[in-house]
Design an enzyme around this catalytic site. Structure first.
Site, PDB file in Angstrom:
ATOM      1  CB  CYS A  53      -0.958   0.004   1.190  1.00 24.37           C
ATOM      2  SG  CYS A  53      -2.221  -1.275   1.105  1.00 24.37           S
ATOM      3  CG  HIS A 103      -0.676   3.542   4.322  1.00 22.16           C
ATOM      4  ND1 HIS A 103      -0.742   2.180   4.221  1.00 22.16           N
ATOM      5  CD2 HIS A 103      -0.147   3.783   5.543  1.00 22.16           C
ATOM      6  CE1 HIS A 103      -0.278   1.621   5.308  1.00 22.16           C
ATOM      7  NE2 HIS A 103       0.093   2.579   6.125  1.00 22.16           N
TER       8      HIS A 103
END
Length: 502
Positions: A53, A103
């Site tokens: 991610c 993120h």
């Protein structure tokens, strides 16, 4: 001429090879995406540049390879001085907003976005740093197989709570834009967390696949047949010596398909908002993902490897008044999005700044374009950098610790046959190996990764003591300016809030 608006929609962990966008036999139901694709430029061989991610997203927003910006793992600090497409577009006069996940780790949680409409679903601290000093220790925060073993329908989940907010805030942003700042172009990034595990989805989406033949993984390898990195991943996800029941594999895949349909419905909601606001003709829609999901292929789950299910992502650009619909077969990557978005906005990247990404405009215009993807992975399951080159029919995976991997995807789309030991392809292998060693100073990258891990572990331990100061983004709302308030004339407020105005 007014610059075009840009709506960039992202899905999380959506494996391109199983989507109807790329597989006509796919049972995954995504009618809104397929309708969008009819008038779009669709990239049939698009990849992430790091199959995890945070590293993938840092690369996507910056156009830089992970090793160039320290994007080593899911707890890597993303430096505030790295230009992103949001910085570039904001400098061009765009309103830049992010609704959802990116993120970002570290104290800068904006990275050029003027507004973040939601918090992030994942933590912004250094708690998920990989530890090469203890490669045999399995961290408690690693993936495990609970996502598969508990797969099935649900009423609510953490991820549903998040994505409902993401889409609601994004639609509200569009309604506010057309009422308050219609003359200023916007770049709105809407980043949802589905179909990322855990594999659970509301009954409505589970039931869409009632009676559907859920295809099982096409290829299974025994543990002793796996390459060393795959073997480490089996231990990382706590699957070593723990075979999965077939019915739970099927349930996980069914729930994943349902989550893809959930994303599709949300795509439909966003496109409907564009239409309602009269923005559809002036807005370029980009859809992509951050990485894929193995979904049991080769006995692997989640991502973290360079195999197709893990590394290939959906990518399309919908701008039918600018670019005729067509398919692109050359290999490109999300690294290429920054220069592309900047050029779509009428700007150009700064020649004095380093950039590994290449603009996709030649592909969009049907003039050909580059055919190359570079990848770097230094996170869970690694003991040293694991690099990838994708060009023409070839995929080459390079490590100084593990055996080399070489696949011809034209002849072997399931990557069943590693050609690295095949005498017939010695010349191809030697060329890739020489290129990789010239391109990457692996000992230096290894040392930089290890040093970063050690610094972040120390800082994380220190910051866990005493008073907590969170880096997690806190979206702030001024309630004094919402709805009906006595310092705002009621008739004027109602007039301004109505769209279209009476």
């Amino acid at each position: 001429m007014k610059r075009p608006n840009i709506l960039f929609i992202m899905a999380d962990q959506m494996a391109a090879p199983i989507l109807p966008l790329h597989d006509a036999a796919s049972p995954v139901q995504m009618p809104h995406l397929m309708k969008l694709a009819e008038q779009a430029v669709v990239f049939d061989s698009a990849y992430c540049n790091s199959p995890l991610c945070a590293p993938s997203r840092f690369t996507l927003v910056s156009g830089r390879l992970p090793s160039k910006i320290g994007a080593y793992d899911n707890a890597a600090d993303f430096p505030a001085d790295v230009p992103t497409y949001a910085h570039y577009l904001r400098r061009l006069g765009y309103r830049t907003a992010l609704s959802g996940k990116m993120h970002f780790c570290g104290p800068d949680q904006l990275h050029g976005y003027e507004e973040r409409l939601t918090s992030d679903i994942y933590p912004a601290d250094y708690g998920w740093a990989v530890n090469w000093d203890e490669p045999e220790v399995r961290a408690s925060w690693y993936h495990n197989m609970s996502s598969v073993l508990q797969a099935g329908p649900c009423v609510r989940s953490n991820q549903l709570d998040f994505d409902e907010e993401v889409v609601f805030k994004a639609r509200q942003y569009l309604y506010d834009h057309v009422r308050m700042t219609p003359d200023q172009p916007f770049c709105l990034t809407v980043s949802m967390t589905h179909p990322h595990d855990p594999y659970t989805i509301p009954r409505e989406y589970w039931d869409r696949y009632e009676g559907v033949d859920i295809p099982m993984p096409r290829q299974h390898l025994e543990q002793n047949e796996q390459d060393p990195h795959s073997q480490r991943l089996l231990k990382v996800i706590d699957l070593w010596d723990k075979p999965l029941p077939e019915d739970k594999i099927r349930d996980a895949r069914r729930a994943y398909f349902g989550a893809c349909s959930y994303i599709d419905d949300n795509i439909g909601k966003l496109l409907k908002a564009l239409e309602e606001c009269g923005l559809a003709d002036d807005t370029i829609v980009v859809f992509s993902g951050d990485h894929g999901d193995m979904l049991g292929e080769r006995g692997l789950w989640y991502k973290m490897h360079w195999f197709e299910m893990s590394a290939r992502v959906p990518l399309l650009v919908h701008a039918p008044k600018r670019y005729a619909a067509h398919r692109v077969s050359q290999s490109v990557s999300t690294l290429d999005l920054l220069p592309t978005l900047v050029e779509l906005a009428g700007g150009r990247v700064d020649d004095g700044l380093e950039l590994e990404g290449h603009s996709l405009l030649p592909h969009l215009q049907g003039r050909g374009g580059h055919d190359e993807v570079l990848g770097e992975y230094m996170a869970e399951g690694t003991v040293s950098p694991l690099m990838m080159i994708r060009r023409g029919p070839w995929k080459f995976v390079y490590s100084e610790q593990d055996p080399l991997l070489l696949f011809n995807l034209d002849n072997d789309p399931l990557e069943c046959q590693n050609l690295a030991d095949c005498s017939e392809h010695k010349g191809i292998l030697a060329g890739f190996l020489a290129e990789a060693r010239e391109r990457w100073d692996v000992p230096a990258i290894h040392a930089a990764t290890l040093a970063s891990q050690r610094r972040r572990r120390l800082v994380a331990e220190a910051l866990s003591q005493g008073k907590l100061t969170s880096w997690d983004h806190q979206p702030w709302v001024d309630a004094s300016q919402q709805y009906m308030r006595n310092h705002i004339d009621l008739d004027d407020l109602e007039r301004r809030a109505r769209f279209p105005q009476a």
